[in-house]
Design an enzyme around this catalytic site. Structure first.
Site, mmCIF file in Angstrom:
data_model
loop_
_atom_site.group_PDB
_atom_site.id
_atom_site.type_symbol
_atom_site.label_atom_id
_atom_site.label_comp_id
_atom_site.label_asym_id
_atom_site.label_seq_id
_atom_site.Cartn_x
_atom_site.Cartn_y
_atom_site.Cartn_z
ATOM 1 N N HIS A 1 9.016 3.128 8.947
ATOM 2 C CA HIS A 1 8.865 2.229 10.083
ATOM 3 C C HIS A 1 7.621 2.638 10.873
ATOM 4 C CE1 HIS A 1 9.990 -0.432 13.358
ATOM 5 N NE2 HIS A 1 9.689 0.550 14.184
ATOM 6 N N SER B 1 7.596 6.686 11.097
ATOM 7 C CA SER B 1 8.817 7.465 10.886
ATOM 8 C C SER B 1 9.455 7.057 9.567
ATOM 9 C CB SER B 1 9.844 7.170 11.997
ATOM 10 O OG SER B 1 9.293 7.353 13.292
ATOM 11 N N GLN C 1 -1.280 7.763 7.747
ATOM 12 C CA GLN C 1 -0.202 8.744 7.875
ATOM 13 C C GLN C 1 1.009 8.323 7.054
ATOM 14 O OE1 GLN C 1 -0.587 11.699 9.371
ATOM 15 N NE2 GLN C 1 -2.698 10.985 9.567
ATOM 16 N N MET D 1 10.848 -6.695 4.570
ATOM 17 C CA MET D 1 10.921 -7.333 5.886
ATOM 18 C C MET D 1 12.222 -8.093 6.155
ATOM 19 S SD MET D 1 8.235 -6.154 7.178
ATOM 20 C CE MET D 1 8.260 -7.014 8.752
ATOM 21 N N SER E 1 0.827 -1.213 0.000
ATOM 22 C CA SER E 1 0.000 0.000 0.000
ATOM 23 C C SER E 1 0.862 1.264 0.000
ATOM 24 C CB SER E 1 -0.973 0.001 1.179
ATOM 25 O OG SER E 1 -0.306 0.200 2.395
ATOM 26 N N THR F 1 20.636 2.845 8.182
ATOM 27 C CA THR F 1 22.037 2.602 8.545
ATOM 28 C C THR F 1 22.132 1.191 9.098
ATOM 29 O OG1 THR F 1 21.739 3.407 10.798
ATOM 30 C CG2 THR F 1 22.382 5.045 9.138
ATOM 31 N N ILE G 1 16.210 -7.997 7.222
ATOM 32 C CA ILE G 1 17.308 -7.194 7.748
ATOM 33 C C ILE G 1 18.464 -7.228 6.749
ATOM 34 C CG2 ILE G 1 19.022 -7.047 9.598
ATOM 35 C CD1 ILE G 1 16.855 -8.052 11.506
ATOM 36 N N LEU G 2 19.095 -6.093 6.538
ATOM 37 C CA LEU G 2 20.142 -5.962 5.526
ATOM 38 C C LEU G 2 21.516 -5.843 6.175
ATOM 39 C CD1 LEU G 2 18.054 -3.474 3.415
ATOM 40 C CD2 LEU G 2 18.683 -5.813 2.720
ATOM 41 N N ASP H 1 16.598 0.306 12.417
ATOM 42 C CA ASP H 1 15.603 1.330 12.731
ATOM 43 C C ASP H 1 16.173 2.494 13.538
ATOM 44 O OD1 ASP H 1 13.647 -0.203 11.449
ATOM 45 O OD2 ASP H 1 13.168 -1.306 13.272
ATOM 46 N N ASN I 1 13.623 4.074 4.584
ATOM 47 C CA ASN I 1 12.646 3.096 5.059
ATOM 48 C C ASN I 1 11.526 3.825 5.786
ATOM 49 O OD1 ASN I 1 11.609 0.475 5.941
ATOM 50 N ND2 ASN I 1 12.425 0.962 7.973
HETATM 51 N N1 NHR Z 1 18.507 -3.278 7.758
HETATM 52 C C1 NHR Z 1 19.378 -2.448 8.341
HETATM 53 N N2 NHR Z 1 20.681 -2.778 8.265
HETATM 54 N N3 NHR Z 1 19.007 -1.326 8.997
HETATM 55 C C2 NHR Z 1 17.700 -1.007 9.099
HETATM 56 O O1 NHR Z 1 17.369 0.093 9.740
HETATM 57 C C3 NHR Z 1 16.718 -1.838 8.504
HETATM 58 C C4 NHR Z 1 17.187 -2.984 7.830
HETATM 59 C C5 NHR Z 1 16.268 -3.873 7.248
HETATM 60 C C6 NHR Z 1 14.903 -3.622 7.353
HETATM 61 C C7 NHR Z 1 12.995 -2.277 8.169
HETATM 62 C C8 NHR Z 1 12.590 -2.654 9.598
HETATM 63 C C9 NHR Z 1 11.281 -1.989 9.996
HETATM 64 O O2 NHR Z 1 10.937 -0.921 9.489
HETATM 65 C C10 NHR Z 1 14.451 -2.488 8.036
HETATM 66 C C11 NHR Z 1 15.354 -1.582 8.589
HETATM 67 C C12 NHR Z 1 12.536 -6.422 9.273
HETATM 68 C C13 NHR Z 1 12.975 -6.818 10.531
HETATM 69 C C14 NHR Z 1 13.163 -8.266 10.859
HETATM 70 O O3 NHR Z 1 13.369 -8.622 12.008
HETATM 71 C C15 NHR Z 1 13.261 -5.830 11.470
HETATM 72 C C16 NHR Z 1 13.118 -4.500 11.152
HETATM 73 C C17 NHR Z 1 12.693 -4.104 9.884
HETATM 74 C C18 NHR Z 1 12.380 -5.075 8.952
HETATM 75 N N4 NHR Z 1 13.106 -9.181 9.864
HETATM 76 C C19 NHR Z 1 13.305 -10.617 9.995
HETATM 77 C C20 NHR Z 1 14.712 -11.033 9.522
HETATM 78 O O4 NHR Z 1 15.170 -12.060 10.034
HETATM 79 C C21 NHR Z 1 12.343 -11.385 9.144
HETATM 80 C C22 NHR Z 1 10.909 -11.129 9.512
HETATM 81 C C23 NHR Z 1 9.936 -11.627 8.461
HETATM 82 O O5 NHR Z 1 10.363 -12.136 7.387
HETATM 83 O O6 NHR Z 1 8.723 -11.481 8.690
HETATM 84 O O7 NHR Z 1 15.285 -10.386 8.633
HETATM 85 O O8 NHR Z 1 10.590 -2.511 10.892
HETATM 86 C C1 GAR Z 2 3.748 -0.673 6.754
HETATM 87 O O1 GAR Z 2 2.968 -0.397 7.877
HETATM 88 C C2 GAR Z 2 5.204 -0.423 7.031
HETATM 89 O O2 GAR Z 2 5.428 0.689 7.857
HETATM 90 C C3 GAR Z 2 5.581 -1.672 7.740
HETATM 91 O O3 GAR Z 2 4.899 -2.699 7.097
HETATM 92 C C4 GAR Z 2 3.732 -2.172 6.474
HETATM 93 C C5 GAR Z 2 3.805 -2.460 5.007
HETATM 94 O O4 GAR Z 2 2.583 -2.153 4.402
HETATM 95 N N1 GAR Z 2 6.978 -1.906 7.671
HETATM 96 C C6 GAR Z 2 7.586 -2.689 8.517
HETATM 97 O O5 GAR Z 2 7.044 -3.197 9.473
HETATM 98 C C7 GAR Z 2 9.045 -2.916 8.205
HETATM 99 N N2 GAR Z 2 9.535 -3.888 9.083
HETATM 100 P P1 GAR Z 2 2.452 -2.021 2.836
HETATM 101 O O6 GAR Z 2 3.108 -3.259 2.231
HETATM 102 O O7 GAR Z 2 0.995 -1.984 2.600
HETATM 103 O O8 GAR Z 2 3.157 -0.764 2.427
#
Ligand code: NHR
Ligand code: GAR
Length: 230
Positions: free
Chosen positions: A115, A142, A179, A96, A19, A147, A98-99, A151, A113
């Site tokens: 969040h 946010s 939002q 979803m 979305s 980095t 982590i990088l 988050d 990103n």
């Molecule tokens: N990578 C880095 N290095 N830094 C950030 O700030 C990142 C990132 C990767 C993703 C988005 C983040 C969010 O907005 C994001 C920010 C996924 C996870 C997670 O635990 C955590 C935070 C975010 C996105 N992922 C699991 C993993 O093992 C998998 C979870 C799943 O597949 O459902 O990678 O919230």
């Molecule tokens: C959004 O709420 C976004 O902020 C969140 O997932 C949803 C994605 O919705 N992101 C995370 O939680 C990253 N870990 P969308 O696919 O409809 O944009």
């Protein structure tokens, strides 16, 4: 930063519904963001967001993390796919995975990103349920530069919403999502217009500190500038 007449080229990374992607596509189509999405990449082959991209005539690729032996190999494949399109900005929209540090460093200053919390509160997953469990009065979203620290990168814009008495994680998520659809396109427009600069962990908009960011302690005030309109 883009020069005045070449629109900024974007790559969007998604995992699910899409979305936020849809909101960004819409604002690009309406020329309210001087950018175009060249490619949408999903780690999830079943992401509904892929269809949103296809319907908008945007190229899609699936790079499925389950087909890679390690995170590093996955990240390398993802980097290769992104760099083939030479984007000016990489936009994570519900991505979803982590990088790795190498990945994030490669895109330093051009990876953002959204969040679903008022960072630095509630990093990580399941933010809506955690906001309710903590009894927070406010919640929100946010947009930040990404980095190595999960988050925790420099904040570009935040928007707050009230938590209501009968909220469920779903009702709260829906209020926050509205939002998100407002602030993410706005942040991308600012970037595409060359208005954002990073100084350490501080983002400048038109050379000025973003005074409204850094909620943290009290989260008293929402930064809710005018939308790009819909
Ligand atoms: N990578 C880095 N290095 N830094 C950030 O700030 C990142 C990132 C990767 C993703 C988005 C983040 C969010 O907005 C994001 C920010 C996924 C996870 C997670 O635990 C955590 C935070 C975010 C996105 N992922 C699991 C993993 O093992 C998998 C979870 C799943 O597949 O459902 O990678 O919230
Ligand atoms: C959004 O709420 C976004 O902020 C969140 O997932 C949803 C994605 O919705 N992101 C995370 O939680 C990253 N870990 P969308 O696919 O409809 O944009």
């Amino acid at each position: 930063m883009s020069s005045s007449n070449t629109p900024l080229s974007l790559v969007a990374l998604i995992s699910g519904r899409g979305s936020n992607l849809g909101a960004i596509v819409h604002q690009c189509q309406q020329h309210r963001i001087p950018a175009q999405i060249s490619t949408v990449i999903s780690n999830n082959p079943d992401a509904p967001g892929l269809r949103i991209a296809q319907q908008a005539g945007i190229a899609t690729r699936v790079i499925d993390h389950r087909e890679y032996a390690s995170r590093d190999e996955y990240d390398l494949a993802l980097m290769k796919a992104i760099d083939e399109t030479a984007p000016g900005l990489v936009v994570m929209a519900g991505f979803m995975r982590i990088l790795s540090a190498d990945f994030v460093r490669h895109y330093a200053g051009r990876l953002i990103n959204i969040h679903p919390s008022l960072l630095p509160d509630l990093r990580g997953l399941n933010t809506h349920a955690r906001a309710l469990a903590a009894g927070n009065k406010q919640h929100g979203a946010s947009v930040h530069f990404v980095t190595e620290d999960l988050d925790a990168g420099p904040l570009i814009i935040q928007a707050a919403v009230p938590v209501l008495k009968d909220d469920t994680p779903e009702s709260l998520a829906q209020r926050v999502l509205k939002q998100e659809h407002r602030i993410y396109p706005l942040a991308i427009a600012w970037f595409a217009q060359g208005k954002l600069q990073i100084h350490g962990d501080q983002v400048l908009l038109d050379g000025k500190q973003q005074p409204e960011q850094g909620f943290g302690a009290a989260q008293k005030k929402a930064y809710s500038p005018q939308p790009l309109s819909s």
